[in-house]
Motif scaffolding. Sequence first.
Motif, PDB file in Angstrom:
ATOM      1  N   ARG A  87      24.047  98.568  60.781  1.00 22.70           N
ATOM      2  CA  ARG A  87      24.707  99.619  61.557  1.00 22.70           C
ATOM      3  C   ARG A  87      24.839 100.909  60.762  1.00 22.70           C
ATOM      4  O   ARG A  87      24.661 102.008  61.290  1.00 22.70           O
ATOM      5  N   ALA A  88      25.148 100.783  59.477  1.00 22.84           N
ATOM      6  CA  ALA A  88      25.292 101.966  58.629  1.00 22.84           C
ATOM      7  C   ALA A  88      23.962 102.700  58.485  1.00 22.84           C
ATOM      8  O   ALA A  88      23.915 103.942  58.522  1.00 22.84           O
ATOM      9  N   VAL A  89      22.880 101.944  58.331  1.00 24.14           N
ATOM     10  CA  VAL A  89      21.556 102.564  58.221  1.00 24.14           C
ATOM     11  C   VAL A  89      21.224 103.329  59.491  1.00 24.14           C
ATOM     12  O   VAL A  89      20.792 104.490  59.450  1.00 24.14           O
ATOM     13  N   VAL A  90      21.423 102.678  60.633  1.00 19.77           N
ATOM     14  CA  VAL A  90      21.091 103.319  61.907  1.00 19.77           C
ATOM     15  C   VAL A  90      22.006 104.511  62.171  1.00 19.77           C
ATOM     16  O   VAL A  90      21.560 105.554  62.668  1.00 19.77           O
ATOM     17  N   ALA A  91      23.289 104.376  61.826  1.00 20.01           N
ATOM     18  CA  ALA A  91      24.234 105.480  62.034  1.00 20.01           C
ATOM     19  C   ALA A  91      23.837 106.711  61.221  1.00 20.01           C
ATOM     20  O   ALA A  91      24.101 107.847  61.632  1.00 20.01           O
ATOM     21  N   GLY A  92      23.190 106.509  60.089  1.00 21.76           N
ATOM     22  CA  GLY A  92      22.730 107.633  59.289  1.00 21.76           C
ATOM     23  C   GLY A  92      21.544 108.359  59.891  1.00 21.76           C
ATOM     24  O   GLY A  92      21.266 109.493  59.524  1.00 21.76           O
ATOM     25  N   LEU A  93      20.872 107.699  60.831  1.00 27.07           N
ATOM     26  CA  LEU A  93      19.695 108.290  61.465  1.00 27.07           C
ATOM     27  C   LEU A  93      19.964 108.809  62.865  1.00 27.07           C
ATOM     28  O   LEU A  93      19.296 109.734  63.330  1.00 27.07           O
ATOM     29  N   MET A  94      20.956 108.201  63.527  1.00 26.17           N
ATOM     30  CA  MET A  94      21.212 108.513  64.936  1.00 26.17           C
ATOM     31  C   MET A  94      22.612 109.078  65.108  1.00 26.17           C
ATOM     32  O   MET A  94      23.523 108.780  64.347  1.00 26.17           O
ATOM     33  N   GLN A  95      22.796 109.869  66.145  1.00 24.49           N
ATOM     34  CA  GLN A  95      24.112 110.459  66.382  1.00 24.49           C
ATOM     35  C   GLN A  95      24.785 109.958  67.655  1.00 24.49           C
ATOM     36  O   GLN A  95      25.893 110.356  67.968  1.00 24.49           O
ATOM     37  N   ASP A  96      24.114 109.069  68.385  1.00 29.94           N
ATOM     38  CA  ASP A  96      24.692 108.551  69.619  1.00 29.94           C
ATOM     39  C   ASP A  96      25.613 107.389  69.327  1.00 29.94           C
ATOM     40  O   ASP A  96      25.404 106.251  69.756  1.00 29.94           O
ATOM     41  N   GLU A  97      26.687 107.625  68.575  1.00 27.98           N
ATOM     42  CA  GLU A  97      27.556 106.551  68.148  1.00 27.98           C
ATOM     43  C   GLU A  97      28.335 105.938  69.302  1.00 27.98           C
ATOM     44  O   GLU A  97      28.837 104.816  69.205  1.00 27.98           O
ATOM     45  N   GLU A  98      28.459 106.669  70.416  1.00 25.89           N
ATOM     46  CA  GLU A  98      29.157 106.091  71.556  1.00 25.89           C
ATOM     47  C   GLU A  98      28.413 104.917  72.151  1.00 25.89           C
ATOM     48  O   GLU A  98      28.970 104.107  72.883  1.00 25.89           O
ATOM     49  N   GLU A  99      27.125 104.778  71.804  1.00 24.45           N
ATOM     50  CA  GLU A  99      26.331 103.673  72.336  1.00 24.45           C
ATOM     51  C   GLU A  99      26.601 102.366  71.592  1.00 24.45           C
ATOM     52  O   GLU A  99      26.102 101.325  71.970  1.00 24.45           O
ATOM     53  N   TRP A 100      27.371 102.428  70.516  1.00 15.93           N
ATOM     54  CA  TRP A 100      27.716 101.188  69.816  1.00 15.93           C
ATOM     55  C   TRP A 100      28.646 100.349  70.674  1.00 15.93           C
ATOM     56  O   TRP A 100      28.831  99.187  70.469  1.00 15.93           O
TER      57      TRP A 100
END
Length: 205
Positions: free
Chosen positions: A192-205
Amino acid sequence: MKRTAEEAAATRARVVEAAILVFAGMGWKEATYEAIGARAGVTRGAVHHHFRDKTRLLEEAISAGWRRHAAPALSELSCMDRPPVQRLAGFLSLYLCLLSQDESFRALAVVSVLVAPQAVDVGEGMREKTRETDEWAALIIPLFESGAGVRAGLRPPDVLFAVMAFLRGVTATAATAPQDLPTPEASASIARAVVAGLMQDEEEW
């Protein structure tokens, strides 16, 4: 009594699976038909019957291993009922868990990274690995090809580069320092941390 085709195929499959573990544990030069046969529960002669060339055995073991282990990871990327960020995080988490928990997959990493380069020619086996990772890339690219949700300053190819670099890095870690692999519990958070560093659509978590 003559063996059936099914019995012969089952023996060959056991030999191939055992070969990955033996090559990983003993290395290219030290791995013997006797050791592979003992691991597979067959005689040295049975191993030699199916594979008269040790290089071809290593090649098929790598090729079969990557085909077998690619399927679960691909299923994570192909899960269309989840947002792209969740699919990518699930894929990375599963890959990490397989490396830390699946002895056969970890052995495959060791063989691909450390043992295969010692052999004269295992081209087809390594080409199978490339085909499987290319298929992963082909599924990752469409997740972000519109550029939506990608962090500012990054393009979809940049996301793909980062993901593939991560996969190569953890595979090399599994081969050279397996004690450093995270627990299954930590794997999900790392992904999740890796993907969060690449993507900004955190509401999709």
